[in-house]
Design an enzyme around this catalytic site. Structure first.
Site, mmCIF file in Angstrom:
data_model
loop_
_atom_site.group_PDB
_atom_site.id
_atom_site.type_symbol
_atom_site.label_atom_id
_atom_site.label_comp_id
_atom_site.label_asym_id
_atom_site.label_seq_id
_atom_site.Cartn_x
_atom_site.Cartn_y
_atom_site.Cartn_z
ATOM 1 N N PRO A 1 8.857 -18.195 -0.337
ATOM 2 C CA PRO A 1 7.432 -18.240 -0.650
ATOM 3 C C PRO A 1 7.031 -17.344 -1.819
ATOM 4 O O PRO A 1 7.518 -16.219 -1.947
ATOM 5 C CB PRO A 1 6.756 -17.774 0.638
ATOM 6 C CG PRO A 1 7.797 -16.973 1.335
ATOM 7 C CD PRO A 1 9.106 -17.648 1.001
ATOM 8 N N ASN A 2 6.146 -17.887 -2.616
ATOM 9 C CA ASN A 2 5.503 -17.192 -3.749
ATOM 10 C C ASN A 2 6.408 -17.012 -4.963
ATOM 11 O O ASN A 2 5.940 -16.569 -6.009
ATOM 12 C CB ASN A 2 4.919 -15.826 -3.307
ATOM 13 C CG ASN A 2 3.907 -15.968 -2.199
ATOM 14 O OD1 ASN A 2 2.959 -16.731 -2.337
ATOM 15 N ND2 ASN A 2 4.107 -15.288 -1.086
ATOM 16 N N ARG B 1 2.657 -13.464 -10.626
ATOM 17 C CA ARG B 1 2.454 -12.555 -9.493
ATOM 18 C C ARG B 1 2.979 -11.167 -9.851
ATOM 19 O O ARG B 1 4.113 -11.004 -10.273
ATOM 20 C CB ARG B 1 3.137 -13.090 -8.233
ATOM 21 C CG ARG B 1 4.644 -12.936 -8.206
ATOM 22 C CD ARG B 1 5.301 -13.479 -6.952
ATOM 23 N NE ARG B 1 5.043 -12.691 -5.763
ATOM 24 C CZ ARG B 1 5.937 -12.548 -4.771
ATOM 25 N NH1 ARG B 1 7.117 -13.118 -4.841
ATOM 26 N NH2 ARG B 1 5.623 -11.834 -3.710
ATOM 27 N N TYR C 1 7.689 -7.827 -10.630
ATOM 28 C CA TYR C 1 8.632 -8.949 -10.737
ATOM 29 C C TYR C 1 8.929 -9.372 -12.178
ATOM 30 O O TYR C 1 9.753 -10.254 -12.396
ATOM 31 C CB TYR C 1 8.111 -10.142 -9.937
ATOM 32 C CG TYR C 1 7.966 -9.838 -8.455
ATOM 33 C CD1 TYR C 1 9.088 -9.619 -7.667
ATOM 34 C CD2 TYR C 1 6.704 -9.744 -7.855
ATOM 35 C CE1 TYR C 1 8.971 -9.322 -6.315
ATOM 36 C CE2 TYR C 1 6.568 -9.457 -6.505
ATOM 37 C CZ TYR C 1 7.703 -9.241 -5.740
ATOM 38 O OH TYR C 1 7.585 -8.949 -4.409
ATOM 39 N N ASN D 1 16.902 -16.026 -1.923
ATOM 40 C CA ASN D 1 15.826 -15.042 -1.986
ATOM 41 C C ASN D 1 14.739 -15.588 -1.088
ATOM 42 O O ASN D 1 13.995 -16.497 -1.474
ATOM 43 C CB ASN D 1 15.311 -14.859 -3.415
ATOM 44 C CG ASN D 1 14.246 -13.775 -3.487
ATOM 45 O OD1 ASN D 1 13.721 -13.351 -2.450
ATOM 46 N ND2 ASN D 1 13.913 -13.330 -4.687
ATOM 47 N N ALA E 1 9.140 -13.006 1.470
ATOM 48 C CA ALA E 1 8.635 -12.261 2.619
ATOM 49 C C ALA E 1 9.264 -12.699 3.949
ATOM 50 O O ALA E 1 9.256 -11.933 4.917
ATOM 51 C CB ALA E 1 7.108 -12.378 2.688
ATOM 52 N N GLU F 1 22.316 -12.657 -0.318
ATOM 53 C CA GLU F 1 20.877 -12.385 -0.257
ATOM 54 C C GLU F 1 20.484 -11.656 -1.533
ATOM 55 O O GLU F 1 21.107 -10.649 -1.880
ATOM 56 C CB GLU F 1 20.596 -11.510 0.975
ATOM 57 C CG GLU F 1 19.144 -11.051 1.086
ATOM 58 C CD GLU F 1 18.919 -10.089 2.269
ATOM 59 O OE1 GLU F 1 19.855 -9.878 3.083
ATOM 60 O OE2 GLU F 1 17.807 -9.539 2.349
ATOM 61 N N HIS G 1 17.234 -10.046 -3.942
ATOM 62 C CA HIS G 1 15.828 -9.684 -4.164
ATOM 63 C C HIS G 1 15.685 -9.181 -5.587
ATOM 64 O O HIS G 1 16.491 -8.349 -6.039
ATOM 65 C CB HIS G 1 15.365 -8.618 -3.169
ATOM 66 C CG HIS G 1 15.469 -9.100 -1.763
ATOM 67 N ND1 HIS G 1 14.590 -9.998 -1.229
ATOM 68 C CD2 HIS G 1 16.404 -8.855 -0.817
ATOM 69 C CE1 HIS G 1 14.966 -10.290 0.002
ATOM 70 N NE2 HIS G 1 16.071 -9.610 0.287
ATOM 71 N N SER H 1 13.170 -7.387 -6.866
ATOM 72 C CA SER H 1 12.733 -5.981 -6.864
ATOM 73 C C SER H 1 13.636 -5.155 -5.945
ATOM 74 O O SER H 1 14.357 -5.703 -5.103
ATOM 75 C CB SER H 1 11.282 -5.892 -6.378
ATOM 76 O OG SER H 1 11.195 -6.291 -5.013
ATOM 77 N N ARG I 1 10.120 0.254 -2.166
ATOM 78 C CA ARG I 1 8.757 -0.249 -1.977
ATOM 79 C C ARG I 1 8.244 0.067 -0.563
ATOM 80 O O ARG I 1 8.732 0.987 0.071
ATOM 81 C CB ARG I 1 8.734 -1.744 -2.306
ATOM 82 C CG ARG I 1 9.154 -2.009 -3.760
ATOM 83 C CD ARG I 1 9.133 -3.483 -4.115
ATOM 84 N NE ARG I 1 7.775 -4.031 -3.981
ATOM 85 C CZ ARG I 1 7.507 -5.335 -3.897
ATOM 86 N NH1 ARG I 1 8.487 -6.215 -3.935
ATOM 87 N NH2 ARG I 1 6.260 -5.739 -3.786
ATOM 88 N N ARG J 1 9.193 -3.600 3.775
ATOM 89 C CA ARG J 1 10.197 -4.361 3.022
ATOM 90 C C ARG J 1 11.608 -3.778 3.185
ATOM 91 O O ARG J 1 12.578 -4.315 2.653
ATOM 92 C CB ARG J 1 9.847 -4.381 1.530
ATOM 93 C CG ARG J 1 8.569 -5.095 1.215
ATOM 94 C CD ARG J 1 8.320 -5.185 -0.286
ATOM 95 N NE ARG J 1 6.903 -5.348 -0.551
ATOM 96 C CZ ARG J 1 6.240 -6.511 -0.488
ATOM 97 N NH1 ARG J 1 6.896 -7.621 -0.223
ATOM 98 N NH2 ARG J 1 4.938 -6.563 -0.705
HETATM 99 C C1 DQA Z 1 11.295 -10.265 -2.919
HETATM 100 C C2 DQA Z 1 10.911 -9.011 -2.129
HETATM 101 C C3 DQA Z 1 10.083 -9.371 -0.899
HETATM 102 O O1 DQA Z 1 9.721 -8.193 -0.201
HETATM 103 C C4 DQA Z 1 8.808 -10.080 -1.332
HETATM 104 O O2 DQA Z 1 8.072 -10.487 -0.188
HETATM 105 C C5 DQA Z 1 9.064 -11.220 -2.243
HETATM 106 C C6 DQA Z 1 10.070 -11.092 -3.282
HETATM 107 C C7 DQA Z 1 12.035 -9.921 -4.231
HETATM 108 O O3 DQA Z 1 12.653 -10.821 -4.796
HETATM 109 O O4 DQA Z 1 11.964 -8.777 -4.703
HETATM 110 O O5 DQA Z 1 8.400 -12.267 -2.164
HETATM 111 O O6 DQA Z 1 12.171 -11.062 -2.120
#
Ligand code: DQA
Length: 139
Positions: free
Chosen positions: A9-10, A17, A22, A73, A76, A97, A99, A101, A106, A110
């Site tokens: 998501p997102n 965003r 990011y 990835n 959330a 996996e 990420h 960031s 953070r 997270r």
């Molecule tokens: C993320 C880190 C997650 O905590 C966050 O909710 C994201 C992006 C990252 O790629 O840094 O949506 O997965």
């Protein structure tokens, strides 16, 4: 087997965003980077994004059935979804996996990932380069 790069998501909002976290590159830039890297490595890659958890779980089931490596990835859902973890646990090929960031630098919420214990390995905080490293690993 073709490699699945699955984004949750997102992540379709990359570039828009929270650019301070990011970066300003877009989701399309990420897709292009994955395709360019895969071409270099002679890999077959399928890069996808969804904001629908059921769709993501279906993709992971298909990877489990087809024996495909997964780079994921989960956004959330990483921090919330036991259902996604249970799906990832069924994949016998490597699962990385990723990420963008550094989640450990953070918010506290997270810091925990439901996926890490069932992943082959985890890459955090390297920006889009994390995907490149993951593709190299599975190649
Ligand atoms: C993320 C880190 C997650 O905590 C966050 O909710 C994201 C992006 C990252 O790629 O840094 O949506 O997965």
């Amino acid at each position: 087997a073709s490699v699945l790069v699955l984004n949750g998501p997102n992540l379709n909002r990359l570039g828009l965003r929270e650019p301070a976290i990011y970066g300003d590159r877009t989701y399309d830039d990420l897709v292009a980077l994955c395709h360019a890297t895969a071409a270099e490595l002679n890999l077959d890659v399928d890069v996808r994004q969804t904001n629908d958890e059921a769709e993501m779980i279906g993709w992971v089931h298909a990877a489990a059935d087809e024996g495909n490596p997964v780079i994921i990835n989960a956004g959330a859902w990483t921090h919330t979804s036991i259902a996604l973890r249970d799906a990832v646990a069924m994949v016998s090929a490597p699962v990385v996996e990723v990420h963008i960031s550094n989640v450990h630098a953070r918010e506290e919420f997270r810091h925990h990932s439901y996926l890490s214990a069932v992943a082959t390995g985890v890459i955090v905080g390297l920006g889009f380069e994390g995907y490149v490293a993951a593709l190299r690993f599975v190649s």
